[in-house]
Design a protein around this motif. Structure first.
Motif, PDB file in Angstrom:
ATOM      1  N   ARG A 128      68.350 -17.407  23.458  1.00 30.29           N
ATOM      2  CA  ARG A 128      67.599 -18.559  23.960  1.00 30.29           C
ATOM      3  C   ARG A 128      67.401 -19.599  22.848  1.00 30.29           C
ATOM      4  N   VAL A 129      67.069 -19.140  21.656  1.00 27.18           N
ATOM      5  CA  VAL A 129      66.800 -20.057  20.545  1.00 27.18           C
ATOM      6  C   VAL A 129      68.095 -20.555  19.910  1.00 27.18           C
ATOM      7  N   GLY A 130      69.161 -19.767  20.026  1.00 27.37           N
ATOM      8  CA  GLY A 130      70.431 -20.163  19.446  1.00 27.37           C
ATOM      9  C   GLY A 130      70.620 -19.703  18.020  1.00 27.37           C
ATOM     10  N   THR A 131      69.993 -18.577  17.652  1.00 31.24           N
ATOM     11  CA  THR A 131      70.164 -18.006  16.323  1.00 31.24           C
ATOM     12  C   THR A 131      70.998 -16.732  16.413  1.00 31.24           C
ATOM     13  N   ARG A 132      71.484 -16.280  15.257  1.00 26.21           N
ATOM     14  CA  ARG A 132      72.354 -15.098  15.234  1.00 26.21           C
ATOM     15  C   ARG A 132      71.587 -13.810  15.477  1.00 26.21           C
ATOM     16  N   GLY A 133      70.278 -13.826  15.205  1.00 26.51           N
ATOM     17  CA  GLY A 133      69.523 -12.605  15.382  1.00 26.51           C
ATOM     18  C   GLY A 133      68.042 -12.856  15.502  1.00 26.51           C
TER      19      GLY A 133
END
Length: 382
Positions: free
Chosen positions: A46-51
């Motif tokens: 949802r946030v668009g981060t890798r983890g």
């Protein structure tokens, strides 16, 4: 009215119940489990981060994030003075000291030019600045277009406090994704909740791995309990993660309901001189809290007057955060101020904003505000 209208109550229902029951029946009652891993993956997506790493509070997320970017005892960490105390407390957990900077009067978010000036001052005086912690206030992102280059030029990592802003964006990029690491909160009053909980989000996978290790008592991979350093009991439970997964499914719906309510407040208050919605121009806000600013010299009444009227109708309101430089616990902290946060604390009022409010409750709140305005103006205002 017969029931209190709360500021931002949890919005839960049958979907959340079904996820919790499924988690209970799965047998994964202990802290970790499949829902915890799935929740981390879904939030990261949802946030668009890798983890992501799920923890038991937004405060825990901030603490681990600061440790993750290398904040050390004695460091200066720049924090907005207009924020919830957890932001400043987490700095002190690391042994560093918060240095407060004032806000932009229009949005409540950090004043980026003032922040830039403060970074220059601290560096010129030989201070080591461990991090800058911008806070996405009331559900609206900081101006990261201006802030990130300023921090990059100063060589200072950014820890984004997005406790209030999950689902918001800045120029199409999601809140929580701007810093080297971001911190989210799922407290009971937030846009979505796990009862209590938080999350670190980042593209820096080694930082997240380190945070996960520290959050589980820094236990080493051995068949017995082996610990080489001090850790923390910070992990989120599998059951609460299941609740969070259901909430995430409904996040856009809940944001939409808050936005609709903000629009109704805006329509009602638009004709009133001296009353403005803080950050109203931000179309990418998640509308977590609707905050109005009341200028008594223009409208003839104070925010506290409206708060008292609504309290008499069992409607909860709240002033904005009391600035950190005014808090006794941080009276000795260094600050760079313009007076903007003090003015917003004196003139700001947070109105009921929750997505769980019923139409009957909303109509009651709007009616009570209109009654107050009519009494003050002598005519109806809607």
């Amino acid at each position: 009215m017969t029931d209190t209208v709360h500021l931002s109550p949890p919005d839960v229902g049958p979907l959340e119940e079904s996820y919790l029951v499924a988690a209970l029946r799965s047998g994964w009652i202990a802290p970790v489990g499949p829902d915890l891993e799935a929740f981390e993956n879904e939030i990261a997506a949802r946030v668009g981060t890798r983890g992501a790493v799920a923890v038991n509070s937004g405060t825990a997320a901030l603490h681990l994030a600061l440790l993750g970017v290398g904040v050390k005892p004695g460091d200066a960490v720049v924090v907005p003075t207009l924020t919830f105390v957890a932001t400043a407390n987490a700095v002190r957990y690391t042994g560093a000291r918060p240095v407060f900077v004032d806000c932009d009067a229009r949005t409540g978010n950090v004043d980026v030019p003032l922040l830039t000036e403060l970074l220059h001052r601290l560096r010129a005086s030989g201070e080591r600045v461990g991090a800058v912690v911008p806070v996405d206030m009331f559900g609206s992102c900081v101006d990261y277009t201006a802030l990130l280059p300023a921090c990059r030029d100063a060589g200072v990592p950014v820890v984004e406090d997005s406790a209030e802003a999950l689902g918001a964006a800045h120029h199409g990029r999601a809140a929580g994704s701007f810093g080297r690491v971001g911190a989210l909160s799922f407290n009971g009053n937030k846009i979505m909740t796990t009862s209590g909980g938080g999350m670190l989000v980042s593209d820096d996978l080694p930082l997240l791995a380190r945070a996960r290790h520290l959050a589980t008592q820094a236990r080493e991979p051995a068949v017995h309990y082996e610990h080489r350093e001090t850790g923390y009991n910070y992990r989120l439970s599998n059951l609460l993660a299941a609740l969070g997964r259901a909430q995430l499914v409904r996040l856009d719906e809940m944001i939409g309901r808050r936005r609709q309510l903000r629009d109704r407040y805006a329509k009602l208050l638009a004709p009133v001189p001296g009353v403005d919605l803080v950050g109203a121009e931000d179309v990418e806000s998640n509308c977590w809290l609707t905050v109005i600013r009341v200028r008594p010299d223009r409208c003839g009444w104070r925010a506290a007057d409206l708060a008292a009227h609504l309290a008499a109708h069992d409607i909860e309101t709240r002033p904005v955060w009391k600035p950190m430089h005014r808090q006794p616990a941080f009276a000795d902290a260094e600050s760079l101020l313009t007076g903007a946060a003090d003015d917003l604390f004196a003139e700001g009022l947070t109105l009921p904003s929750g997505s769980a409010l019923t139409e009957r409750q909303i109509v009651a709140v709007l009616g009570a505000i209109d009654e107050f305005l009519a009494a003050r103006a002598g005519t109806t205002s809607a």
